[in-house]
Design a protein around this motif. Structure first.
Motif, PDB file in Angstrom:
ATOM      1  N   TRP A   1       0.841  -1.217   0.000  1.00  9.81           N
ATOM      2  CA  TRP A   1       0.000   0.000   0.000  1.00  9.81           C
ATOM      3  C   TRP A   1       0.863   1.249   0.000  1.00  9.81           C
ATOM      4  CZ3 TRP A   1      -1.193   3.389   4.388  1.00  9.81           C
ATOM      5  CH2 TRP A   1      -2.183   4.323   4.082  1.00  9.81           C
ATOM      6  N   LEU A   2       1.941   1.238   0.794  1.00 10.97           N
ATOM      7  CA  LEU A   2       2.829   2.393   0.846  1.00 10.97           C
ATOM      8  C   LEU A   2       3.476   2.667  -0.500  1.00 10.97           C
ATOM      9  CD1 LEU A   2       4.656   1.811   4.263  1.00 10.97           C
ATOM     10  CD2 LEU A   2       2.951   3.551   3.750  1.00 10.97           C
ATOM     11  N   ALA A   3       3.720   1.597  -1.260  1.00  9.66           N
ATOM     12  CA  ALA A   3       4.428   1.734  -2.534  1.00  9.66           C
ATOM     13  C   ALA A   3       3.513   2.091  -3.699  1.00  9.66           C
ATOM     14  CB  ALA A   3       5.164   0.434  -2.842  1.00  9.66           C
ATOM     15  N   LEU A   4       2.206   2.118  -3.481  1.00 12.71           N
ATOM     16  CA  LEU A   4       1.285   2.448  -4.573  1.00 12.71           C
ATOM     17  C   LEU A   4       1.551   3.842  -5.111  1.00 12.71           C
ATOM     18  CD1 LEU A   4      -2.118   1.099  -3.218  1.00 12.71           C
ATOM     19  CD2 LEU A   4      -0.841   0.228  -5.188  1.00 12.71           C
ATOM     20  N   PRO A   5       1.518   4.037  -6.435  1.00 11.52           N
ATOM     21  CA  PRO A   5       1.707   5.380  -6.980  1.00 11.52           C
ATOM     22  C   PRO A   5       0.568   6.301  -6.585  1.00 11.52           C
ATOM     23  CG  PRO A   5       0.976   3.876  -8.700  1.00 11.52           C
ATOM     24  CD  PRO A   5       1.270   3.030  -7.493  1.00 11.52           C
ATOM     25  N   CYS A   6       0.904   7.582  -6.401  1.00 10.49           N
ATOM     26  CA  CYS A   6      -0.091   8.571  -5.973  1.00 10.49           C
ATOM     27  C   CYS A   6      -0.587   9.320  -7.209  1.00 10.49           C
ATOM     28  CB  CYS A   6       0.564   9.530  -4.979  1.00 10.49           C
ATOM     29  SG  CYS A   6      -0.461   9.888  -3.566  1.00 10.49           S
ATOM     30  N   THR A   7      -1.359   8.670  -8.058  1.00 16.42           N
ATOM     31  CA  THR A   7      -1.732   9.235  -9.354  1.00 16.42           C
ATOM     32  C   THR A   7      -2.696  10.388  -9.250  1.00 16.42           C
ATOM     33  OG1 THR A   7      -3.456   7.536  -9.509  1.00 16.42           O
ATOM     34  CG2 THR A   7      -1.351   7.051 -10.538  1.00 16.42           C
ATOM     35  N   ALA A   8      -3.515  10.435  -8.194  1.00 20.31           N
ATOM     36  CA  ALA A   8      -4.516  11.485  -8.081  1.00 20.31           C
ATOM     37  C   ALA A   8      -3.887  12.843  -7.796  1.00 20.31           C
ATOM     38  CB  ALA A   8      -5.514  11.143  -6.979  1.00 20.31           C
ATOM     39  N   HIS A   9      -2.677  12.858  -7.213  1.00 16.66           N
ATOM     40  CA  HIS A   9      -1.997  14.110  -6.918  1.00 16.66           C
ATOM     41  C   HIS A   9      -0.494  13.885  -7.092  1.00 16.66           C
ATOM     42  CE1 HIS A   9      -1.931  11.886  -3.137  1.00 16.66           C
ATOM     43  NE2 HIS A   9      -3.252  11.972  -3.142  1.00 16.66           N
ATOM     44  N   ALA A  10      -0.057  13.897  -8.345  1.00 19.71           N
ATOM     45  CA  ALA A  10       1.318  13.571  -8.683  1.00 19.71           C
ATOM     46  C   ALA A  10       2.276  14.731  -8.468  1.00 19.71           C
ATOM     47  CB  ALA A  10       1.389  13.098 -10.134  1.00 19.71           C
ATOM     48  N   GLN A  11       1.775  15.835  -7.875  1.00 20.67           N
ATOM     49  CA  GLN A  11       2.639  16.967  -7.608  1.00 20.67           C
ATOM     50  C   GLN A  11       3.747  16.605  -6.626  1.00 20.67           C
ATOM     51  OE1 GLN A  11      -1.164  19.463  -6.769  1.00 20.67           O
ATOM     52  NE2 GLN A  11       0.524  20.902  -6.887  1.00 20.67           N
ATOM     53  N   THR A  12       4.810  17.394  -6.669  1.00 22.67           N
ATOM     54  CA  THR A  12       5.874  17.261  -5.688  1.00 22.67           C
ATOM     55  C   THR A  12       5.434  17.875  -4.366  1.00 22.67           C
ATOM     56  OG1 THR A  12       7.571  17.362  -7.400  1.00 22.67           O
ATOM     57  CG2 THR A  12       8.255  17.934  -5.174  1.00 22.67           C
TER      58      THR A  12
ATOM     59  N   LYS B   1      -3.838  22.625   5.063  1.00 19.77           N
ATOM     60  CA  LYS B   1      -5.127  22.011   5.406  1.00 19.77           C
ATOM     61  C   LYS B   1      -5.774  21.235   4.272  1.00 19.77           C
ATOM     62  CE  LYS B   1      -8.211  23.661   8.070  1.00 19.77           C
ATOM     63  NZ  LYS B   1      -9.261  24.483   8.737  1.00 19.77           N
ATOM     64  N   ASN B   2      -5.499  21.596   3.027  1.00 16.05           N
ATOM     65  CA  ASN B   2      -6.086  20.886   1.891  1.00 16.05           C
ATOM     66  C   ASN B   2      -5.188  19.771   1.365  1.00 16.05           C
ATOM     67  OD1 ASN B   2      -8.511  22.445   1.734  1.00 16.05           O
ATOM     68  ND2 ASN B   2      -7.299  24.121   0.892  1.00 16.05           N
ATOM     69  N   PHE B   3      -4.151  19.426   2.112  1.00 22.05           N
ATOM     70  CA  PHE B   3      -3.248  18.338   1.730  1.00 22.05           C
ATOM     71  C   PHE B   3      -4.063  17.054   1.581  1.00 22.05           C
ATOM     72  CE2 PHE B   3       0.260  15.306   2.419  1.00 22.05           C
ATOM     73  CZ  PHE B   3       1.278  15.904   1.682  1.00 22.05           C
ATOM     74  N   PRO B   4      -3.814  16.255   0.530  1.00 21.55           N
ATOM     75  CA  PRO B   4      -4.629  15.047   0.294  1.00 21.55           C
ATOM     76  C   PRO B   4      -4.626  14.076   1.480  1.00 21.55           C
ATOM     77  CG  PRO B   4      -3.279  15.556  -1.621  1.00 21.55           C
ATOM     78  CD  PRO B   4      -2.802  16.452  -0.521  1.00 21.55           C
ATOM     79  N   ASP B   5      -5.807  13.654   1.886  1.00 16.23           N
ATOM     80  CA  ASP B   5      -5.925  12.780   3.053  1.00 16.23           C
ATOM     81  C   ASP B   5      -5.249  11.434   2.835  1.00 16.23           C
ATOM     82  OD1 ASP B   5      -7.345  14.548   4.678  1.00 16.23           O
ATOM     83  OD2 ASP B   5      -9.272  13.970   3.802  1.00 16.23           O
ATOM     84  N   ASP B   6      -5.355  10.881   1.631  1.00 11.67           N
ATOM     85  CA  ASP B   6      -4.746   9.565   1.409  1.00 11.67           C
ATOM     86  C   ASP B   6      -3.224   9.654   1.441  1.00 11.67           C
ATOM     87  OD1 ASP B   6      -4.862  11.007  -1.039  1.00 11.67           O
ATOM     88  OD2 ASP B   6      -4.579   9.154  -2.173  1.00 11.67           O
ATOM     89  N   LEU B   7      -2.672  10.740   0.946  1.00 14.02           N
ATOM     90  CA  LEU B   7      -1.224  10.921   0.987  1.00 14.02           C
ATOM     91  C   LEU B   7      -0.747  11.111   2.426  1.00 14.02           C
ATOM     92  CD1 LEU B   7       1.514  11.273  -0.278  1.00 14.02           C
ATOM     93  CD2 LEU B   7       0.905  13.623  -0.905  1.00 14.02           C
TER      94      LEU B   7
ATOM     95  N   PHE C   1      -3.532  22.588  10.481  1.00 13.45           N
ATOM     96  CA  PHE C   1      -2.788  21.705   9.596  1.00 13.45           C
ATOM     97  C   PHE C   1      -3.367  20.290   9.593  1.00 13.45           C
ATOM     98  CE2 PHE C   1       0.334  24.757  11.346  1.00 13.45           C
ATOM     99  CZ  PHE C   1       0.876  25.273  10.169  1.00 13.45           C
ATOM    100  N   LYS C   2      -2.838  19.469   8.681  1.00 11.82           N
ATOM    101  CA  LYS C   2      -2.982  18.015   8.755  1.00 11.82           C
ATOM    102  C   LYS C   2      -1.630  17.473   9.217  1.00 11.82           C
ATOM    103  CE  LYS C   2      -6.629  17.634   5.294  1.00 11.82           C
ATOM    104  NZ  LYS C   2      -7.030  17.111   3.959  1.00 11.82           N
ATOM    105  N   TRP C   3      -1.660  16.533  10.155  1.00 11.09           N
ATOM    106  CA  TRP C   3      -0.460  16.162  10.902  1.00 11.09           C
ATOM    107  C   TRP C   3       0.048  14.762  10.577  1.00 11.09           C
ATOM    108  CZ3 TRP C   3       1.909  19.713  14.029  1.00 11.09           C
ATOM    109  CH2 TRP C   3       1.174  20.876  14.308  1.00 11.09           C
ATOM    110  N   VAL C   4       1.379  14.627  10.561  1.00 11.96           N
ATOM    111  CA  VAL C   4       2.073  13.343  10.500  1.00 11.96           C
ATOM    112  C   VAL C   4       3.062  13.370  11.660  1.00 11.96           C
ATOM    113  CG1 VAL C   4       3.546  11.811   9.145  1.00 11.96           C
ATOM    114  CG2 VAL C   4       1.850  13.260   7.988  1.00 11.96           C
ATOM    115  N   GLU C   5       2.917  12.442  12.614  1.00 15.47           N
ATOM    116  CA  GLU C   5       3.718  12.542  13.844  1.00 15.47           C
ATOM    117  C   GLU C   5       3.784  11.202  14.587  1.00 15.47           C
ATOM    118  OE1 GLU C   5       1.677  15.429  16.268  1.00 15.47           O
ATOM    119  OE2 GLU C   5      -0.178  14.256  16.280  1.00 15.47           O
TER     120      GLU C   5
END
Length: 237
Positions: free
Chosen positions: A9-20, A201-207, A93-97
């Motif tokens: 799942w982690l390795a799946l390509p993020c095609t919906a938002h391919a931005q850097t 805040k609008n950062f993609p939830d799946d990413l 924000f949306k958080w990763v921690e």
């Protein structure tokens, strides 16, 4: 089997938002800093490993903290680290921690004569910090009024060592390394908090979820602890 599914799942390509993804941070060794043209540090390595695990392109930029923080609040696909997660910042924000769980302490230069057994006693002194840094908010919330606000951490440290301010807040983890090189000493504890990656805040939830899963794995595998040991720091349990 569950571990294999997670890795897939982690390795799946993020095609919906391919931005850097753009990461912003400040010059605050040994967590994040420049060495020549290279950006290094204990939190930088964690971000690099997280993004490599999920296969998403990214950049990391070092700048004054106020600008780094502001960009993550307003610019799409932008995250700032390492950011204290507190009640005031939670909805912004949306958080990763956590990139780490840290305590902040107040320090002074050796021989300054500054002493304080608690925060009330510390309030009579001039305390330096950085503009838009979470420690500025903490100091104000705790009733500190004699504040000196600089553009970045290094400017505040120079003021402390030069006797222009009496104390400054600093990560307890960083203090263990700094005191080997600079004439500084502990005064008292200021606060404790988780530090993480804070995304617009609008950062993609799946990413965000994939980044969190990758960081969780980094922690569970013991890699986060090894990164901090590499930079001469011991993580609090």
């Amino acid at each position: 089997m569950k571990k294999l599914l997670l890795l897939a799942w982690l390795a799946l390509p993020c095609t919906a938002h391919a931005q850097t993804v753009t990461f912003t941070t400040e010059d605050y060794a040994p967590f994040n800093y420049r060495e020549g043209k290279e950006i290094k540090g204990a939190t930088v390595e964690q971000v690099e490993k997280v993004m490599a695990a999920i296969g998403v392109d990214y950049t990391i930029e070092i700048m004054p903290w106020a600008r780094a923080f502001s960009l993550a609040r307003t610019a799409p696909m932008t995250c700032v680290f390492a950011t204290a997660h507190n009640a005031a910042r939670d909805p912004l924000f949306k958080w990763v921690e956590p990139l780490l769980i840290d305590r902040n302490i107040l320090i002074t230069r050796k021989g300054s004569g500054v002493t304080a057994g608690n925060l009330d006693e510390a309030k009579k002194y001039t305390v330096g910090t950085q503009r838009e840094d979470y420690t500025e908010t903490i100091l104000k919330e705790k009733g500190f009024t004699k504040l000196d606000v600089a553009s970045d951490f290094n400017a505040t440290l120079r003021k402390l060592l030069g006797g222009r301010i009496d104390m400054m807040p600093i990560s307890e983890l960083y203090f263990e390394k700094l005191k080997a090189d600079q004439p500084v000493e502990l005064v008292t504890v200021l606060s404790a908090q988780p530090m993480g990656i804070a995304c617009e805040k609008n950062f993609p939830d799946d990413l965000r979820a994939r980044m969190q899963a990758a960081l969780d794995k980094l922690i569970a595998d013991g890699d986060q602890k090894q990164i901090f040991l590499k930079y001469g720091m011991n993580l609090s349990e």
